[in-house]
Design a protein around this motif. Structure first.
Motif, PDB file in Angstrom:
ATOM      1  N   GLY A 117       0.849  -1.239  -0.222  1.00  0.00           N
ATOM      2  CA  GLY A 117       0.055   0.009  -0.030  1.00  0.00           C
ATOM      3  C   GLY A 117       1.036   1.420   0.078  1.00  0.00           C
ATOM      4  O   GLY A 117       0.302   2.272  -0.194  1.00  0.00           O
ATOM      5  N   ALA A 118       2.247   1.120   0.046  1.00  0.00           N
ATOM      6  CA  ALA A 118       2.894   2.376   0.036  1.00  0.00           C
ATOM      7  C   ALA A 118       2.801   2.860  -1.393  1.00  0.00           C
ATOM      8  O   ALA A 118       2.550   2.425  -2.270  1.00  0.00           O
ATOM      9  CB  ALA A 118       4.438   2.053   0.604  1.00  0.00           C
ATOM     10  N   LYS A 119       3.239   4.199  -1.527  1.00  0.00           N
ATOM     11  CA  LYS A 119       3.634   5.093  -2.828  1.00  0.00           C
ATOM     12  C   LYS A 119       4.789   5.387  -2.890  1.00  0.00           C
ATOM     13  O   LYS A 119       5.278   6.257  -2.190  1.00  0.00           O
ATOM     14  CB  LYS A 119       2.642   6.054  -2.654  1.00  0.00           C
ATOM     15  N   ILE A 120       5.506   5.122  -4.185  1.00  0.00           N
ATOM     16  CA  ILE A 120       6.535   5.671  -4.428  1.00  0.00           C
ATOM     17  C   ILE A 120       6.431   6.944  -5.361  1.00  0.00           C
ATOM     18  O   ILE A 120       6.010   6.873  -6.358  1.00  0.00           O
ATOM     19  CB  ILE A 120       7.627   4.727  -5.176  1.00  0.00           C
ATOM     20  N   VAL A 121       6.772   7.863  -4.620  1.00  0.00           N
ATOM     21  CA  VAL A 121       6.001   9.298  -5.217  1.00  0.00           C
ATOM     22  C   VAL A 121       7.296   9.857  -6.006  1.00  0.00           C
ATOM     23  O   VAL A 121       6.823  10.754  -6.915  1.00  0.00           O
ATOM     24  CB  VAL A 121       5.787  10.097  -3.960  1.00  0.00           C
ATOM     25  N   GLN A 122       8.313   9.511  -5.778  1.00  0.00           N
ATOM     26  CA  GLN A 122       9.434  10.156  -6.791  1.00  0.00           C
ATOM     27  C   GLN A 122      10.675   9.383  -6.761  1.00  0.00           C
ATOM     28  O   GLN A 122      11.267   8.850  -5.689  1.00  0.00           O
ATOM     29  CB  GLN A 122       9.507  11.727  -6.658  1.00  0.00           C
ATOM     30  N   THR A 123      11.590   9.203  -7.751  1.00  0.00           N
ATOM     31  CA  THR A 123      12.837   8.549  -7.796  1.00  0.00           C
ATOM     32  C   THR A 123      13.678   9.443  -8.495  1.00  0.00           C
ATOM     33  O   THR A 123      13.303  10.229  -9.527  1.00  0.00           O
ATOM     34  CB  THR A 123      12.642   7.316  -8.625  1.00  0.00           C
ATOM     35  N   VAL A 124      15.001   9.862  -7.910  1.00  0.00           N
ATOM     36  CA  VAL A 124      16.131  10.647  -8.316  1.00  0.00           C
ATOM     37  C   VAL A 124      17.248   9.997  -8.625  1.00  0.00           C
ATOM     38  O   VAL A 124      17.235   8.895  -7.869  1.00  0.00           O
ATOM     39  CB  VAL A 124      16.238  11.977  -7.448  1.00  0.00           C
ATOM     40  N   ASP A 125      18.114  10.463  -9.293  1.00  0.00           N
ATOM     41  CA  ASP A 125      19.296   9.854  -9.931  1.00  0.00           C
ATOM     42  C   ASP A 125      20.492  10.342  -9.154  1.00  0.00           C
ATOM     43  O   ASP A 125      20.970  11.507  -9.315  1.00  0.00           O
ATOM     44  CB  ASP A 125      19.361   9.680 -11.155  1.00  0.00           C
ATOM     45  N   GLY A 126      20.991   9.585  -8.182  1.00  0.00           N
ATOM     46  CA  GLY A 126      22.454   9.987  -7.759  1.00  0.00           C
ATOM     47  C   GLY A 126      23.603   9.770  -8.406  1.00  0.00           C
ATOM     48  O   GLY A 126      24.713  10.052  -7.965  1.00  0.00           O
ATOM     49  N   GLN A 127      23.562   8.958  -9.413  1.00  0.00           N
ATOM     50  CA  GLN A 127      24.402   8.518 -10.499  1.00  0.00           C
ATOM     51  C   GLN A 127      25.511   7.765  -9.786  1.00  0.00           C
ATOM     52  O   GLN A 127      26.637   7.960 -10.046  1.00  0.00           O
ATOM     53  CB  GLN A 127      25.332   9.779 -10.871  1.00  0.00           C
ATOM     54  N   ASN A 128      25.524   7.049  -8.409  1.00  0.00           N
ATOM     55  CA  ASN A 128      26.501   6.662  -7.739  1.00  0.00           C
ATOM     56  C   ASN A 128      27.499   7.683  -7.568  1.00  0.00           C
ATOM     57  O   ASN A 128      28.825   6.933  -7.115  1.00  0.00           O
ATOM     58  CB  ASN A 128      26.774   5.327  -8.462  1.00  0.00           C
ATOM     59  N   LYS A 129      27.422   8.758  -7.055  1.00  0.00           N
ATOM     60  CA  LYS A 129      28.475   9.737  -6.971  1.00  0.00           C
ATOM     61  C   LYS A 129      27.734  10.383  -5.519  1.00  0.00           C
ATOM     62  O   LYS A 129      26.652  10.975  -5.641  1.00  0.00           O
ATOM     63  CB  LYS A 129      28.774  10.427  -7.844  1.00  0.00           C
ATOM     64  N   GLN A 130      28.531  10.705  -4.407  1.00  0.00           N
ATOM     65  CA  GLN A 130      27.943  11.194  -3.283  1.00  0.00           C
ATOM     66  C   GLN A 130      27.523  12.716  -3.428  1.00  0.00           C
ATOM     67  O   GLN A 130      26.299  13.009  -3.024  1.00  0.00           O
ATOM     68  CB  GLN A 130      29.240  11.224  -2.185  1.00  0.00           C
ATOM     69  N   GLU A 131      28.281  13.382  -4.330  1.00  0.00           N
ATOM     70  CA  GLU A 131      27.901  14.797  -4.559  1.00  0.00           C
ATOM     71  C   GLU A 131      26.586  14.876  -5.189  1.00  0.00           C
ATOM     72  O   GLU A 131      25.596  15.682  -5.006  1.00  0.00           O
ATOM     73  CB  GLU A 131      29.034  15.526  -5.331  1.00  0.00           C
ATOM     74  N   ALA A 132      26.479  14.096  -6.443  1.00  0.00           N
ATOM     75  CA  ALA A 132      25.197  14.063  -7.092  1.00  0.00           C
ATOM     76  C   ALA A 132      24.108  13.653  -6.344  1.00  0.00           C
ATOM     77  O   ALA A 132      22.903  14.060  -6.451  1.00  0.00           O
ATOM     78  CB  ALA A 132      25.578  13.336  -8.340  1.00  0.00           C
ATOM     79  N   ALA A 133      24.206  12.702  -5.462  1.00  0.00           N
ATOM     80  CA  ALA A 133      23.353  12.079  -4.584  1.00  0.00           C
ATOM     81  C   ALA A 133      22.876  13.039  -3.481  1.00  0.00           C
ATOM     82  O   ALA A 133      21.623  13.028  -3.245  1.00  0.00           O
ATOM     83  CB  ALA A 133      23.674  10.667  -3.937  1.00  0.00           C
ATOM     84  N   LEU A 134      23.561  13.810  -3.203  1.00  0.00           N
ATOM     85  CA  LEU A 134      23.508  14.883  -1.896  1.00  0.00           C
ATOM     86  C   LEU A 134      22.393  16.039  -2.731  1.00  0.00           C
ATOM     87  O   LEU A 134      21.318  16.419  -2.184  1.00  0.00           O
ATOM     88  CB  LEU A 134      24.572  15.755  -1.632  1.00  0.00           C
ATOM     89  N   ALA A 135      22.842  16.308  -3.873  1.00  0.00           N
ATOM     90  CA  ALA A 135      22.174  17.369  -4.788  1.00  0.00           C
ATOM     91  C   ALA A 135      20.545  16.847  -5.053  1.00  0.00           C
ATOM     92  O   ALA A 135      19.527  17.531  -5.115  1.00  0.00           O
ATOM     93  CB  ALA A 135      22.568  17.795  -6.184  1.00  0.00           C
ATOM     94  N   ALA A 136      20.799  15.545  -5.508  1.00  0.00           N
ATOM     95  CA  ALA A 136      19.343  14.768  -5.891  1.00  0.00           C
ATOM     96  C   ALA A 136      18.348  14.796  -4.566  1.00  0.00           C
ATOM     97  O   ALA A 136      17.286  14.925  -4.473  1.00  0.00           O
ATOM     98  CB  ALA A 136      19.639  13.355  -6.308  1.00  0.00           C
ATOM     99  N   ALA A 137      19.176  14.080  -3.723  1.00  0.00           N
ATOM    100  CA  ALA A 137      18.244  13.950  -2.285  1.00  0.00           C
ATOM    101  C   ALA A 137      17.748  15.549  -1.651  1.00  0.00           C
ATOM    102  O   ALA A 137      16.684  15.520  -1.425  1.00  0.00           O
ATOM    103  CB  ALA A 137      19.115  13.448  -1.343  1.00  0.00           C
ATOM    104  N   GLU A 138      18.532  16.594  -1.836  1.00  0.00           N
ATOM    105  CA  GLU A 138      18.010  17.993  -1.599  1.00  0.00           C
ATOM    106  C   GLU A 138      16.751  18.300  -2.250  1.00  0.00           C
ATOM    107  O   GLU A 138      15.865  18.793  -1.916  1.00  0.00           O
ATOM    108  CB  GLU A 138      19.319  18.781  -1.590  1.00  0.00           C
ATOM    109  N   ASN A 139      16.882  17.886  -3.479  1.00  0.00           N
ATOM    110  CA  ASN A 139      15.798  18.487  -4.299  1.00  0.00           C
ATOM    111  C   ASN A 139      14.555  17.619  -4.206  1.00  0.00           C
ATOM    112  O   ASN A 139      13.419  18.025  -4.068  1.00  0.00           O
ATOM    113  CB  ASN A 139      16.277  17.976  -6.030  1.00  0.00           C
ATOM    114  N   LEU A 140      14.910  16.405  -3.735  1.00  0.00           N
ATOM    115  CA  LEU A 140      13.750  15.518  -3.496  1.00  0.00           C
ATOM    116  C   LEU A 140      12.978  16.007  -2.195  1.00  0.00           C
ATOM    117  O   LEU A 140      11.833  16.147  -2.110  1.00  0.00           O
ATOM    118  CB  LEU A 140      14.125  14.250  -3.144  1.00  0.00           C
ATOM    119  N   LEU A 141      13.944  16.347  -1.123  1.00  0.00           N
ATOM    120  CA  LEU A 141      13.406  16.784  -0.045  1.00  0.00           C
ATOM    121  C   LEU A 141      12.547  18.094  -0.087  1.00  0.00           C
ATOM    122  O   LEU A 141      11.381  18.526   0.711  1.00  0.00           O
ATOM    123  CB  LEU A 141      14.411  16.971   1.107  1.00  0.00           C
TER     124      LEU A 141
END
Length: 327
Positions: free
Chosen positions: A198-222
């Motif tokens: 019953g959960a919803k996957i509301v958005q998927t972002v691409d961190g590109q397997n790199k910490q800096e890219a994942a940080l930016a993607a996660a900040e945009n998601l939040l």
């Protein structure tokens, strides 16, 4: 059938040109071609083709492989591909040219690596794949985690967490690495499990397997999804970036984080209460078992085909035993 000699293996691949990249990018043990083993014979020459040497996960795997090499009397060379799948193929070609006895592959591109793996096998090298599943008859043994099954375990863990928290319909964001075959398995297995409950996957972002890219993607998601209940990170860089983003966005009171691969930062997040669970693999054992297996194969043993290394979901209840590894 007799095992091909180094001379016949070299003759079989004379069309392959050495790139010269191997020596510049290798680490690990470094011994002469004629170095003796503990039993007085020549040491088997084994190459480990690694993804990178930035992630703790891969460094732990290297450490396990080096330990096994020392114990087993193996001349181990570790190649760091720096996240470049083309360099992985070139490294395998070079190991063939340099008359190695076997190659261990931690593949970035499980399809793209197949031609190089076949060349190695045809030339007489033993081949062991670690972590990423390389579905090829050229691979003698696969060592590692069933990523799809472990992702389902994490999905079940999140479902149980949601019930305990009385969250009827969790809104979950995913920080993935869409260029990674393994992390896509982790994403898909998790998504199907939580959505079935019953959960919803509301958005998927691409961190590109790199910490800096994942940080930016996660900040945009939040910032774009104030309705998030939880975030699921599919690998070490994604989890590091997500933990940092939760802190920078002061979101630790409104979202829980779930992910893969412990670090000091992830443990700090567990202590702070906003990281609820982390799938922890055993990369040191993976590296150790891979070298043991390939040494046995070179010696004429029958391939085990699959060596499964179990995972643990780390929470506040069992995190203490991991602290010393991630100081």
């Amino acid at each position: 059938m007799a095992r091909p000699t180094r001379f016949t293996r070299l003759t079989a691949v004379t069309a392959i040109l050495a790139t010269g990249l191997l020596a510049a990018a290798c680490g690990g043990t470094d011994s002469a071609d004629s170095a003796p083993s503990a039993d007085g014979g020549e040491k088997p020459k084994i190459g480990l083709v690694q993804i990178n040497q930035q992630a703790i996960f891969f460094n732990e795997m290297n450490a396990g492989a080096q330990q096994a090499a020392e114990e087993a009397g193996v001349d181990l060379t570790i190649f760091n591909a720096n996240d470049d799948s083309v360099k992985q193929n070139e490294a395998i070609d070079n190991f063939v040219q340099q008359q190695f006895d076997g190659v261990i592959v931690v593949a970035i591109d499980v399809e793209g690596i197949k031609p190089a793996v076949k060349i190695a096998k045809d030339a007489g090298l033993k081949v062991v794949a670690v972590d990423a599943i390389v579905d090829s008859p050229a691979v003698d043994t696969q060592v590692g985690v069933d990523n799809a099954e472990a992702a389902k375990q994490m999905g079940t863990f999140v479902n149980e967490w949601a019930k305990e928290q009385n969250v009827a319909v969790p809104n979950i964001g995913v920080v993935g690495a869409l260029n990674s075959f393994i992390q896509n398995l982790r994403k898909d297995g998790f998504n199907s499990t939580v959505e079935a409950a019953g959960a919803k996957i509301v958005q998927t972002v691409d961190g590109q397997n790199k910490q800096e890219a994942a940080l930016a993607a996660a900040e945009n998601l939040l910032t774009s999804r104030s309705d998030l209940t939880a975030v699921y990170a599919t690998g070490e860089p994604a989890l590091l970036g997500t933990v940092a983003a939760v802190k920078s966005q002061n979101a630790n009171d409104r979202v829980k984080v779930f992910g893969w691969d412990l670090t000091k930062e992830a443990i700090d997040g567990i202590d702070a209460g906003f990281v609820a669970g982390v799938v922890q693999q055993d990369p040191r054992t993976e590296g150790y078992e891979a070298v043991k297996e390939i040494k046995a194969l070179v010696g004429g043993a029958q391939a085990k085909k699959t060596i499964d290394v179990p995972v643990t979901i780390v929470t506040k209840e069992n995190v203490d035993k991991y602290r010393s590894t991630f100081k």
